[in-house]
Design a protein around this motif. Structure first.
Motif, PDB file in Angstrom:
ATOM      1  N   PRO A 117       9.065  56.869  26.960  1.00 33.90           N
ATOM      2  CA  PRO A 117       9.423  56.896  25.532  1.00 33.90           C
ATOM      3  C   PRO A 117       9.716  58.310  25.050  1.00 33.90           C
ATOM      4  N   GLY A 118       9.197  59.316  25.792  1.00 31.78           N
ATOM      5  CA  GLY A 118       9.391  60.703  25.355  1.00 31.78           C
ATOM      6  C   GLY A 118      10.834  61.154  25.452  1.00 31.78           C
ATOM      7  N   ILE A 119      11.625  60.508  26.302  1.00 32.16           N
ATOM      8  CA  ILE A 119      13.023  60.932  26.417  1.00 32.16           C
ATOM      9  C   ILE A 119      13.858  60.401  25.245  1.00 32.16           C
ATOM     10  N   ARG A 120      13.300  59.479  24.479  1.00 34.36           N
ATOM     11  CA  ARG A 120      13.934  58.903  23.281  1.00 34.36           C
ATOM     12  C   ARG A 120      15.354  58.397  23.568  1.00 34.36           C
ATOM     13  N   LEU A 121      15.492  57.573  24.556  1.00 32.93           N
ATOM     14  CA  LEU A 121      16.807  56.993  24.873  1.00 32.93           C
ATOM     15  C   LEU A 121      16.771  55.476  24.792  1.00 32.93           C
ATOM     16  N   GLY A 122      17.598  54.960  23.922  1.00 36.24           N
ATOM     17  CA  GLY A 122      17.767  53.515  23.814  1.00 36.24           C
ATOM     18  C   GLY A 122      19.248  53.227  23.689  1.00 36.24           C
ATOM     19  N   TRP A 123      19.578  51.998  23.339  1.00 29.73           N
ATOM     20  CA  TRP A 123      20.984  51.661  23.168  1.00 29.73           C
ATOM     21  C   TRP A 123      21.165  50.396  22.345  1.00 29.73           C
ATOM     22  N   ALA A 124      22.407  50.238  21.868  1.00 26.28           N
ATOM     23  CA  ALA A 124      22.801  48.986  21.213  1.00 26.28           C
ATOM     24  C   ALA A 124      24.100  48.534  21.853  1.00 26.28           C
ATOM     25  N   VAL A 125      24.290  47.213  21.916  1.00 33.15           N
ATOM     26  CA  VAL A 125      25.553  46.634  22.390  1.00 33.15           C
ATOM     27  C   VAL A 125      26.020  45.695  21.286  1.00 33.15           C
ATOM     28  N   ALA A 126      27.248  45.911  20.819  1.00 38.96           N
ATOM     29  CA  ALA A 126      27.740  45.096  19.704  1.00 38.96           C
ATOM     30  C   ALA A 126      29.244  44.874  19.852  1.00 38.96           C
ATOM     31  N   PRO A 127      29.768  43.803  19.246  1.00 40.20           N
ATOM     32  CA  PRO A 127      31.215  43.580  19.280  1.00 40.20           C
ATOM     33  C   PRO A 127      31.945  44.764  18.631  1.00 40.20           C
ATOM     34  N   PRO A 128      33.198  45.041  19.069  1.00 36.52           N
ATOM     35  CA  PRO A 128      33.888  46.271  18.622  1.00 36.52           C
ATOM     36  C   PRO A 128      33.874  46.532  17.110  1.00 36.52           C
ATOM     37  N   PRO A 129      34.154  45.551  16.249  1.00 40.28           N
ATOM     38  CA  PRO A 129      34.190  45.907  14.819  1.00 40.28           C
ATOM     39  C   PRO A 129      32.832  46.394  14.307  1.00 40.28           C
ATOM     40  N   VAL A 130      31.752  45.797  14.828  1.00 41.33           N
ATOM     41  CA  VAL A 130      30.412  46.220  14.397  1.00 41.33           C
ATOM     42  C   VAL A 130      30.109  47.592  15.007  1.00 41.33           C
ATOM     43  N   MET A 131      30.477  47.757  16.282  1.00 45.45           N
ATOM     44  CA  MET A 131      30.189  49.025  16.967  1.00 45.45           C
ATOM     45  C   MET A 131      30.867  50.195  16.274  1.00 45.45           C
ATOM     46  N   GLU A 132      32.089  49.962  15.797  1.00 41.13           N
ATOM     47  CA  GLU A 132      32.812  51.037  15.114  1.00 41.13           C
ATOM     48  C   GLU A 132      31.982  51.595  13.956  1.00 41.13           C
ATOM     49  N   LYS A 133      31.382  50.692  13.185  1.00 45.99           N
ATOM     50  CA  LYS A 133      30.565  51.129  12.030  1.00 45.99           C
ATOM     51  C   LYS A 133      29.258  51.762  12.489  1.00 45.99           C
ATOM     52  N   ILE A 134      28.681  51.218  13.552  1.00 43.61           N
ATOM     53  CA  ILE A 134      27.428  51.790  14.066  1.00 43.61           C
ATOM     54  C   ILE A 134      27.654  53.239  14.492  1.00 43.61           C
ATOM     55  N   VAL A 135      28.791  53.487  15.142  1.00 44.19           N
ATOM     56  CA  VAL A 135      29.101  54.850  15.594  1.00 44.19           C
ATOM     57  C   VAL A 135      29.213  55.790  14.381  1.00 44.19           C
ATOM     58  N   LEU A 136      29.881  55.312  13.321  1.00 43.55           N
ATOM     59  CA  LEU A 136      29.994  56.149  12.114  1.00 43.55           C
ATOM     60  C   LEU A 136      28.609  56.429  11.533  1.00 43.55           C
ATOM     61  N   GLY A 137      27.776  55.397  11.534  1.00 47.31           N
ATOM     62  CA  GLY A 137      26.403  55.551  11.018  1.00 47.31           C
ATOM     63  C   GLY A 137      25.622  56.563  11.837  1.00 47.31           C
ATOM     64  N   LYS A 138      25.826  56.537  13.147  1.00 49.15           N
ATOM     65  CA  LYS A 138      25.086  57.482  14.005  1.00 49.15           C
ATOM     66  C   LYS A 138      25.590  58.907  13.806  1.00 49.15           C
ATOM     67  N   GLN A 139      26.901  59.046  13.632  1.00 44.57           N
ATOM     68  CA  GLN A 139      27.432  60.393  13.370  1.00 44.57           C
ATOM     69  C   GLN A 139      26.727  61.002  12.168  1.00 44.57           C
ATOM     70  N   ALA A 140      26.544  60.181  11.143  1.00 45.65           N
ATOM     71  CA  ALA A 140      25.898  60.688   9.932  1.00 45.65           C
ATOM     72  C   ALA A 140      24.412  60.963  10.161  1.00 45.65           C
ATOM     73  N   SER A 141      23.798  60.211  11.073  1.00 42.75           N
ATOM     74  CA  SER A 141      22.351  60.359  11.293  1.00 42.75           C
ATOM     75  C   SER A 141      22.010  61.579  12.129  1.00 42.75           C
ATOM     76  N   ASP A 142      22.596  61.662  13.337  1.00 40.39           N
ATOM     77  CA  ASP A 142      22.162  62.744  14.223  1.00 40.39           C
ATOM     78  C   ASP A 142      23.252  63.210  15.193  1.00 40.39           C
ATOM     79  N   LEU A 143      24.479  62.904  14.907  1.00 37.96           N
ATOM     80  CA  LEU A 143      25.642  63.354  15.699  1.00 37.96           C
ATOM     81  C   LEU A 143      25.686  62.760  17.105  1.00 37.96           C
ATOM     82  N   CYS A 144      24.617  62.944  17.866  1.00 41.16           N
ATOM     83  CA  CYS A 144      24.576  62.386  19.217  1.00 41.16           C
ATOM     84  C   CYS A 144      23.132  62.323  19.696  1.00 41.16           C
TER      85      CYS A 144
END
Ligand SMILES: Cc1ncc(COP(=O)(O)O)c(C=O)c1O
Length: 459
Positions: free
Chosen positions: A263-290
């Motif tokens: 858990p210390g490496i703090r790596l997880g993931w999400a898998v979503a259909p493209p239209p949802v993923m597009e928004k998730i990526v934008l949300g992540k950019q705003a949260s922590d860039l990468c």
């Protein structure tokens, strides 16, 4: 070593509170603390036996392997490992994710995957993408305690559907969906931890999984499948993930390396259909860039050794032993009216005590005895439910501490039961089951008096 000078804040005064109160966003009014994070502070004391965390046993990871991999990263990839990376994550990390999901029979398209800062961020980003204040989110009762603060901070109206020994009760879900239809409301998603659920340890049956996926298709309803524990199976037969049954049209998948690696490496993931993923990526950019590029390198190195499945199998073997130790200790030290689940995998047992015992109060007493658990209420959005239940973790500490921790909790429960008996004049079954571990039933064959789950509507 010289102490670094730092400013110590005096206690917050009411004038301080007033100064900031007018600035707070409305959502802070409904934000809730994660019960586990609060407990982490207390359980960090070395004398406390913590059955509260959801901690995998990272002491099992070979230190030599860790050192060699980090050295290789330093020698071969310093510049890249210390640099920003793509928001979606490195393609090599996604390859590792595809391999992990493949081990449970899933075949996602790599373009549908985003690497996140733990599964926790994936849940947060999904809510950020889909939930407006007042929107309905449906989840299990009890649900993952760490999801409760997320749903609250997005101001969702959260409806919880009872679980039993086969997971979420889909007929209750259908009834709730019917009622919402009547009100002209469409839930944003159904959140489920179908395998070795946190906190209950139960696994959704294949029949219910099929029905849930069918409902999702019929109603174009999104299901968020959160599956940190699926590979940590140590009994029973594997059940296909919802994502596999659905093929990824209506199921958004959340995974993590936390429980199969660290858990210390703090790596997880999400898998979503493209239209949802597009928004998730934008949300992540705003949260922590990468997500951390350094730990993505570590995962890449680790997977290149091709021993990750062996390590997961070792972990599952260790946890099976600890689950058995905890079940035996529960039989010995918990009162006759207590019930608990008997998981085939994962990290948790969910125990339910007589209704008159409040596990929040019990925790305060238990902490005085230097032992901790998560009170059941943390797994419910509405106040009051889950009050007589508790989540017990069997992965984070060794057998001896499990036995001693359960013995101490059993003792404080015994005192409560005695007190209740004295106050009401009832003989409340203070006596523990009292069966020595060796003559207790084996973990594979649940004893008849151990109910798979709490009674419907109780609490
Ligand atoms: C069901 C569930 N989802 C998500 C998480 C978050 O894990 P992480 O952010 O470490 O990946 C946990 C951790 O315990 C969990 O049990």
């Amino acid at each position: 070593m010289e102490e670094t000078p730092h400013r110590r804040r005096a206690h917050t005064r009411s004038s301080d509170l007033e100064r900031y109160a007018g600035l707070f966003a409305a959502r802070t009014g409904v934000m809730r603390s994660s019960a586990m994070r609060d407990l982490m502070a207390v359980t960090a004391r070395p004398e406390v036996i913590s059955l509260a965390g959801g901690l995998p046993d990272t002491s099992t990871f070979p230190a030599g392997t860790f050192a060699a991999q980090m050295t290789r990263i330093a020698q071969e990839s310093t510049a890249e490992a210390l640099q920003y990376g793509p928001t979606e994550g490195f393609a090599e990390t996604v390859d590792c994710i595809i391999e992990v999901m493949g081990a449970e029979g899933m075949l996602p398209d790599p373009d549908d995957v985003i690497v996140t800062t733990g599964g926790q961020q994936a849940i947060d980003l999904i809510c950020k993408t889909l939930v407006d204040p007042g929107d309905v989110v449906i989840c299990e009762a009890p649900t993952y305690p760490g999801a409760v603060p997320v749903f609250c901070s997005y101001q969702a109206e959260t409806i919880q559907i009872e679980c039993d020994g086969e997971g979420m009760r889909i007929e209750q879900l259908e009834a709730v969906l019917g009622r919402l239809d009547g009100e002209g409301r469409r839930p944003k998603f159904v959140y489920s931890v179908p395998s070795f659920q946190n906190p209950a340890g139960v696994t959704m049956s294949l029949e219910r999984r099929r029905r849930l996926v069918e409902l999702a298709r019929q109603r174009e309803l999104l299901v968020v499948e959160d599956n940190p524990y699926g590979l940590l199976r140590f009994g029973g037969e594997p059940v296909p993930p919802l994502y596999q049954l659905d093929g990824g049209d209506f199921v958004i998948y959340v995974g993590t390396f936390s429980k199969i690696l660290s858990p210390g490496i703090r790596l997880g993931w999400a898998v979503a259909p493209p239209p949802v993923m597009e928004k998730i990526v934008l949300g992540k950019q705003a949260s922590d860039l990468c997500t951390s590029t350094l730990t993505q390198h570590f995962v890449r190195e680790y997977f290149s050794e091709r021993r990750w499945q062996e390590y997961v199998a070792d972990l599952a073997g260790i946890y099976r032993g600890r689950r058995d130790t905890m079940l035996a200790a529960l039989r010995e030290h918990f009162p006759a009216q207590a019930t608990w689940t008997e998981p085939d995998g994962g990290l948790f047992i969910w125990a339910t005590l007589p209704d008159y015992i409040d596990t929040g109060d019990l925790l305060a007493r238990a902490l005085r005895e230097d032992v901790a658990f998560v009170p059941g209420q943390a797994a419910y959005v509405d106040e009051g439910r889950g009050r007589s239940s508790m989540r017990l973790n069997f992965s984070g500490v060794g057998d001896e501490e499990i036995r001693e921790g359960v013995r101490r909790i059993g003792r404080v429960i015994g005192e409560q039961v005695e007190l209740y008996g004295t106050l009401t004049g009832e003989r409340a079954g203070a006596e523990a089951r009292g069966r020595a571990p060796e003559d207790a039933d084996t973990a594979e064959t649940p004893s008849a008096d151990v109910l798979p789950f709490r009674k419907e509507g109780a609490g």
